[in-house]
Design a protein around this motif. Structure first.
Motif, mmCIF file in Angstrom:
data_model
loop_
_atom_site.group_PDB
_atom_site.id
_atom_site.type_symbol
_atom_site.label_atom_id
_atom_site.label_comp_id
_atom_site.label_asym_id
_atom_site.label_seq_id
_atom_site.Cartn_x
_atom_site.Cartn_y
_atom_site.Cartn_z
ATOM 1 N N PHE A 172 8.271 15.775 5.881
ATOM 2 C CA PHE A 172 8.299 14.376 6.324
ATOM 3 C C PHE A 172 8.964 14.331 7.704
ATOM 4 C CE2 PHE A 172 7.784 13.836 1.822
ATOM 5 C CZ PHE A 172 7.138 12.621 1.655
ATOM 6 N N ILE A 174 0.702 5.964 10.898
ATOM 7 C CA ILE A 174 0.781 5.189 9.663
ATOM 8 C C ILE A 174 -0.082 3.936 9.759
ATOM 9 C CG2 ILE A 174 2.325 3.743 8.292
ATOM 10 C CD1 ILE A 174 3.172 6.345 7.637
ATOM 11 N N ARG A 177 11.156 5.931 -3.598
ATOM 12 C CA ARG A 177 12.069 6.835 -2.895
ATOM 13 C C ARG A 177 12.647 6.170 -1.646
ATOM 14 N NH1 ARG A 177 9.592 12.770 -2.570
ATOM 15 N NH2 ARG A 177 7.774 11.765 -1.625
ATOM 16 N N GLU A 178 11.929 5.190 -1.120
ATOM 17 C CA GLU A 178 12.423 4.368 -0.009
ATOM 18 C C GLU A 178 12.377 2.933 -0.508
ATOM 19 O OE1 GLU A 178 11.433 4.576 4.595
ATOM 20 O OE2 GLU A 178 9.886 3.417 3.575
ATOM 21 N N ARG A 221 0.847 -1.173 0.000
ATOM 22 C CA ARG A 221 0.000 0.000 0.000
ATOM 23 C C ARG A 221 0.891 1.234 0.000
ATOM 24 N NH1 ARG A 221 -3.185 -2.963 -1.580
ATOM 25 N NH2 ARG A 221 -5.283 -3.386 -0.825
ATOM 26 N N PRO A 245 4.949 10.893 5.914
ATOM 27 C CA PRO A 245 4.475 12.216 5.488
ATOM 28 C C PRO A 245 3.870 12.998 6.661
ATOM 29 C CG PRO A 245 2.980 10.496 4.734
ATOM 30 C CD PRO A 245 4.158 9.794 5.352
ATOM 31 N N LEU A 286 -3.507 2.970 7.708
ATOM 32 C CA LEU A 286 -3.560 1.742 6.910
ATOM 33 C C LEU A 286 -4.806 0.927 7.257
ATOM 34 C CD1 LEU A 286 -2.040 -0.352 5.029
ATOM 35 C CD2 LEU A 286 -1.096 -1.308 7.144
ATOM 36 N N ALA A 329 2.173 4.799 1.070
ATOM 37 C CA ALA A 329 2.104 5.672 2.242
ATOM 38 C C ALA A 329 2.349 7.121 1.832
ATOM 39 C CB ALA A 329 3.125 5.246 3.297
ATOM 40 N N ALA A 330 3.143 7.306 0.789
ATOM 41 C CA ALA A 330 3.413 8.626 0.213
ATOM 42 C C ALA A 330 3.981 8.335 -1.173
ATOM 43 C CB ALA A 330 4.407 9.407 1.067
ATOM 44 N N GLU A 337 3.605 -9.870 10.554
ATOM 45 C CA GLU A 337 4.709 -8.940 10.350
ATOM 46 C C GLU A 337 4.529 -8.168 9.050
ATOM 47 O OE1 GLU A 337 8.589 -10.687 10.525
ATOM 48 O OE2 GLU A 337 9.604 -8.750 10.518
ATOM 49 N N ILE A 338 4.703 -6.880 9.131
ATOM 50 C CA ILE A 338 4.657 -6.008 7.957
ATOM 51 C C ILE A 338 5.878 -5.093 8.024
ATOM 52 C CG2 ILE A 338 2.128 -6.084 7.909
ATOM 53 C CD1 ILE A 338 2.071 -3.282 9.095
ATOM 54 N N MET A 339 6.003 -4.185 7.085
ATOM 55 C CA MET A 339 7.068 -3.194 7.168
ATOM 56 C C MET A 339 6.526 -1.857 6.680
ATOM 57 S SD MET A 339 10.080 -2.483 8.147
ATOM 58 C CE MET A 339 10.814 -4.068 8.503
ATOM 59 N N MET A 340 6.443 -0.935 7.605
ATOM 60 C CA MET A 340 5.957 0.392 7.262
ATOM 61 C C MET A 340 7.139 1.301 6.957
ATOM 62 S SD MET A 340 2.752 0.666 9.949
ATOM 63 C CE MET A 340 3.460 -0.230 11.338
ATOM 64 N N PRO A 341 6.881 2.422 6.307
ATOM 65 C CA PRO A 341 8.014 3.280 5.942
ATOM 66 C C PRO A 341 8.661 3.948 7.146
ATOM 67 C CG PRO A 341 5.942 4.281 5.263
ATOM 68 C CD PRO A 341 5.608 2.908 5.752
ATOM 69 N N VAL A 366 6.748 5.769 -1.603
ATOM 70 C CA VAL A 366 6.986 5.222 -0.261
ATOM 71 C C VAL A 366 5.858 4.238 0.055
ATOM 72 C CG1 VAL A 366 7.234 5.780 2.194
ATOM 73 C CG2 VAL A 366 8.098 7.375 0.460
ATOM 74 N N TYR A 367 6.212 3.011 0.367
ATOM 75 C CA TYR A 367 5.212 1.956 0.511
ATOM 76 C C TYR A 367 5.288 1.240 1.842
ATOM 77 C CZ TYR A 367 4.300 2.748 -4.335
ATOM 78 O OH TYR A 367 3.945 3.359 -5.501
ATOM 79 N N THR A 368 4.113 0.728 2.260
ATOM 80 C CA THR A 368 4.065 -0.237 3.358
ATOM 81 C C THR A 368 3.988 -1.621 2.732
ATOM 82 O OG1 THR A 368 3.022 1.224 4.976
ATOM 83 C CG2 THR A 368 2.622 -1.132 5.240
ATOM 84 N N PHE A 369 4.806 -2.530 3.253
ATOM 85 C CA PHE A 369 4.790 -3.914 2.790
ATOM 86 C C PHE A 369 3.888 -4.716 3.718
ATOM 87 C CE2 PHE A 369 8.822 -2.028 1.486
ATOM 88 C CZ PHE A 369 8.689 -2.168 0.119
ATOM 89 N N LEU A 370 2.809 -5.255 3.170
ATOM 90 C CA LEU A 370 1.862 -6.032 3.971
ATOM 91 C C LEU A 370 2.404 -7.454 4.155
ATOM 92 C CD1 LEU A 370 -1.486 -4.588 2.587
ATOM 93 C CD2 LEU A 370 0.001 -3.770 4.418
ATOM 94 N N ILE A 375 10.317 6.936 6.507
ATOM 95 C CA ILE A 375 9.973 8.347 6.267
ATOM 96 C C ILE A 375 8.457 8.454 6.164
ATOM 97 C CG2 ILE A 375 12.100 9.291 5.282
ATOM 98 C CD1 ILE A 375 11.032 8.785 2.530
#
Lengths: 571, 571
Positions: B104, B113, A153-154, A33, B76, B117, A35-36, B68-72, A39-43, B74
């Motif tokens: 940011f 975040i 960007r990330e 998804r 906004p 989500l 986030a910006a 487990e996920i991974m959020m950014p 810039v993404y969140t990995f589910l 950086i």
């Protein structure tokens, strides 16, 4: 895991912002998804894929003697000032200040940090070589982030840095990484090709890119079809022997002017004059920080701007605008030619110099010159290879006609030499007590990019087709009718048996129609689907479907674990 | 792994900048290096420890249904503006702008975040609860980073967020995390204690901190020695029943002034006047944004400023300076008292109100009042529990005398309630189609902090003593004489056998004196050392030394793998 509990938000529609298929499918299948911008969140499912790719990378780096470390993401400006990159890196570098006003950046790469670490801790030849790597978020403030994970960007990268005593040591480290990268992408189940590449702004000499082959790839690659030859290169860097043009046996004729009203493309001019495009000299004007350049290539060729930039040794190379063309040539765009051109730097491709009685623009609206002869009618300041190689050109190693393919760059290995170690003073004492500069290499793999490239390469109209080795789960068990207790019971039983045997399996226990579950299974891309319907309950045979081939097969209930295991082992 | 090839730069000297033992030892033993103030590079051994801690955490989160996920990293600014934290977070938040000037921050925490989500992807009660977590770098721009990994600016955290339908669901999620945290720190081999804690600025109601017990811990904890009771709390938050003072049966006597020249501490006054400290009323002046406050506690007590701040509902609470004390009391520091005090907010601890014929400052230099009686001689605006609990005070649950210990906070679990979900609009439809706000919890573990805390708890004067479950390697094999081929051969053989059996082992193959190798082995903290000297070559018995106990034992060569396996399994 039960699908009812998985955080796996699939979408029916293709999200409007997604241009490329990996971006579309990773969003639709509930993997990522935004986030910006960029810039993404990995589910959870994406994160499982990423961890698998990371683990493969880790094992292959370790196999070559790599040692995993973790350097900071926020890097002090001082080191970048020491290396000289603070001022030249440009707007892609995310910069920030701490509460005391000290400058930091978010690491796009770690040459400075790792070189500073090694210069402090390594001082004897006995401690070399060192291969240090990390797997970490990297930052690049792209002007226009797009294509989902392909240009973010990330993003997550593996970056390894080698430190050797000398060039011979570097060559060994480089070959180790070449082998490691080959193993990594092979184990990831991807079709890929290592290609010679341009070393670009990062500097250094030798470099290879690892390209995952996909029609949607942004990079064009030429390669020799003869596998024993093996030549392959990014088209930016590819070379090919000079090709003779037409009419090389003709006698030079007197220059003459031809009216070509409204004819300003190669196609128009050759059609109008009835000449072969290979007889034309195409003249392209560029603006650089050293002034205006006129680049000459044969009419059937394109300028390779990467080569041109290197030949000119300029940082800036942009097509000249119409006003500049008018000022320099006195004519509109489409009528430029080398004859009589003033105040420009004339750079000709090698092939241009072989032409006899060529056709070029006349530097006058609606006119071209015929019987132009290089050397007689104009003399370039520079003659060099500035043409783009294309399919059909002969292989520079064996002469076979080259082929083209498109790819996504997922890895790159570089010989840096002493570029950083010299500036930052990373030296060691050799066997004779002499201080010498370490010789470095750097080696990157885009982890999140590899995931996206895997999708670009492996999908169909229904969704993703994960290679087994990096699939988020291997198997989905789908009961046909969630209201049927026998089906649900059998599905549950199969699911538990597989899970108890260490197989990565999900049970689609959602109260949904079976069509929805099948669609989601295809979209998410589990390599194997096991359907549990009435037939299974009655006959004890389970329907197994393979995502990649689309084939189905009936497998006796009692053989299912063995069957799944074999499938995974053989993949 | 061979020590000669390991990137393991040990230091002989204690680095000057390191104040605490974990910082000193992690630097000396070659685990970490500073990249900037509060920013570290983790070298191979540290990274192995961190990955082990992470894996334990991961398994325990997954066991409770965490995904487990991974959020950014950086984030906004928009989301932080929506939650209202952008403006209030203060200088600890690292802020930056992208090339387009958009704001940011580097995430210190991810409530915004993750809530954004979940509000987007979850809309039915059927999709709840959700437990989402990540293990990631976090950022906090500490004014004064120090104590190595214990107070850094870049550090690794596990943060999990729970989303439930209601408070009852949150209670279940909270208990799951309580259990998970207990298992995590137990598996890490640490002595720890979960304690009730203050919820502080992050907001919310219920919260526990998980403290690794260590004399060097910055947190003071009181706990009930009766394990069936189990009360334990951060001293900031601890409560205890009111204790009667002395002289409660006395009849109030007339107020009188006593000369106390130069006596301005409790000890001086009680000594000079010959009274029990429990008869004194200590008067402490604070500056707040709501004006000056006089806090009254018994002479033997300390003010609990966290409690006081909460009672007053103020953001700022600082000791008043001497000038303010002089202005308010008319006297120097040390002679303040509640009687006749004007223009201040008088807050008395409950115990103060039980005093009879007490002693206080007279608000005049070199003088105190005796026979002060609360209610008669002064009337506080607020009476509340503002005293600090200490060892010996009765347990609030069972009355047993409390004990004290020091600890390092490595984890915290919070009930957030609807603090973020309400502001950010994270709602779902319940069974009746009614829109309801999700109820959240958040749960953090400091991963790098846990590594440092493990060192604070487990070390001696020679170095680190890693708990086996998180040790970077289990065993070091040390040949005594690197010039002795038989010793080197046997050491190599033992090393290879152990490695082939999946044991994490290093071979100290460096051409160093054995004393250096022993020192380094103790410093690095391998749980087991196997020494291969002449005796081993001659008798076939290997000397095994256990780092934790310091004991040694002879183990027959052929039994070594089994012995090591048992040791690891039993740890």
């Amino acid at each position: 895991m039960r699908v009812s509990q998985l955080f796996l938000p699939t979408l029916r529609e293709v999200p409007a912002e997604a241009e490329v298929v990996s971006h579309q499918l990773l969003l639709r299948a509930g993997f990522i998804r935004k986030a910006a911008a960029g810039v993404y969140t990995f589910l959870p499912l994406a994160w499982r894929v990423i961890k698998k790719i990371e683990q493969i990378i880790r094992e292959e780096m370790d196999r070559q003697g790599g040692q995993e470390i973790m350097m900071p993401i926020i890097q002090p400006a001082e080191l970048w000032q020491e290396s000289g990159r603070w001022d030249v890196y440009g707007p892609e570098l995310f910069r920030l200040k701490d509460r005391h006003g000290r400058d930091f950046c978010l690491g796009p790469t770690h040459e400075e940090i790792v070189t500073a670490l090694v210069r402090q801790e390594v001082n004897s030849y006995r401690q070399l070589p060192q291969l240090l790597y990390q797997i970490q978020n990297k930052y690049r403030d792209e002007r226009r982030p797009r294509f989902g994970l392909l240009r973010g960007r990330e993003f997550i990268m593996k970056d390894l840095y080698s430190f050797d005593r000398d060039e011979a040591g570097l060559e060994i480290s480089y070959q180790k990484m070449y082998e490691a990268y080959t193993r990594v992408f092979t184990r990831c189940g991807l079709k890929f090709r290592p290609v010679e590449a341009d070393s670009g702004a990062i500097g250094g000499n030798d470099t290879h890119e690892f390209m995952v082959l996909a029609d949607s790839g942004e990079a064009l690659v030429v390669f020799c079809p003869d596998e024993s030859c093996g030549y392959a290169a990014n088209v930016e860097r590819a070379i090919s022997p000079v090709q003779g043009g037409v009419a090389r046996e003709e006698t030079p004729q007197p220059l003459k002017t031809m009216d070509t009203p409204g004819m300003h493309t190669v196609e128009q001019v050759t059609g109008y004059l009835g000449v072969d495009a290979r007889r034309l000299i195409k003249t392209i004007l560029y603006q650089t920080e050293k002034g205006v350049v006129a680049a000459l290539v044969r009419g059937d060729r394109e300028v390779n701007e990467v080569k041109l930039q290197k030949v000119l040794d300029v940082l800036r190379l942009e097509l000249a605008n119409a006003a500049t063309v008018k000022r320099i040539t006195g004519a509109a765009v489409g009528y430029a030619g080398p004859v009589g051109l003033q105040d420009v730097w004339l750079v000709a491709d090698e092939e241009v110099m072989l032409l006899v009685n060529a056709v070029t623009g006349a530097n006058r609206d609606d006119a071209h010159l015929a019987n132009v002869n290089p050397g007689r009618d104009f003399t370039p300041q520079v003659v060099a290879d500035i043409r783009k190689v294309r399919a059909g050109d002969p292989c520079p190693k064996c002469g076979a006609p080259l082929k083209e393919t498109r790819g996504i760059e997922v890895g790159q290995i570089f010989k840096l030499g002493d570029k950083y170690s010299r500036v930052l003073g990373a030296t060691y004492l050799d066997e004779h007590g002499q201080s010498r500069t370490m010789i470095m290499g750097c080696y990157g793999i885009g982890v999140t990019r590899t995931m996206a490239a895997a999708v670009e390469q492996n999908h169909d109209e229904n969704g993703i087709i994960w290679p087994v080795s990096i699939a988020p789960f291997h198997v989905v068990v789908v009961p046909v009718n969630h209201r049927d207790e026998q089906q649900m019971g059998l599905a549950e039983e199969v699911y538990r048996e597989l899970e108890a045997n260490g197989i990565e399996v999900v049970l689609d226990d959602r109260p949904e129609r079976v069509g929805v579950k099948f669609k989601d299974a295809d979209l998410v891309g589990y390599p194997m689907r096991i359907t549990v319907g009435n037939q299974a309950v009655q006959t004890g045979e389970l329907e197994v479907r393979y995502r990649a081939s689309g084939e189905t097969r009936l497998v006796p209930r009692e053989r299912i674990t063995g069957h799944v295991r074999e499938f995974i082992a053989q993949a």
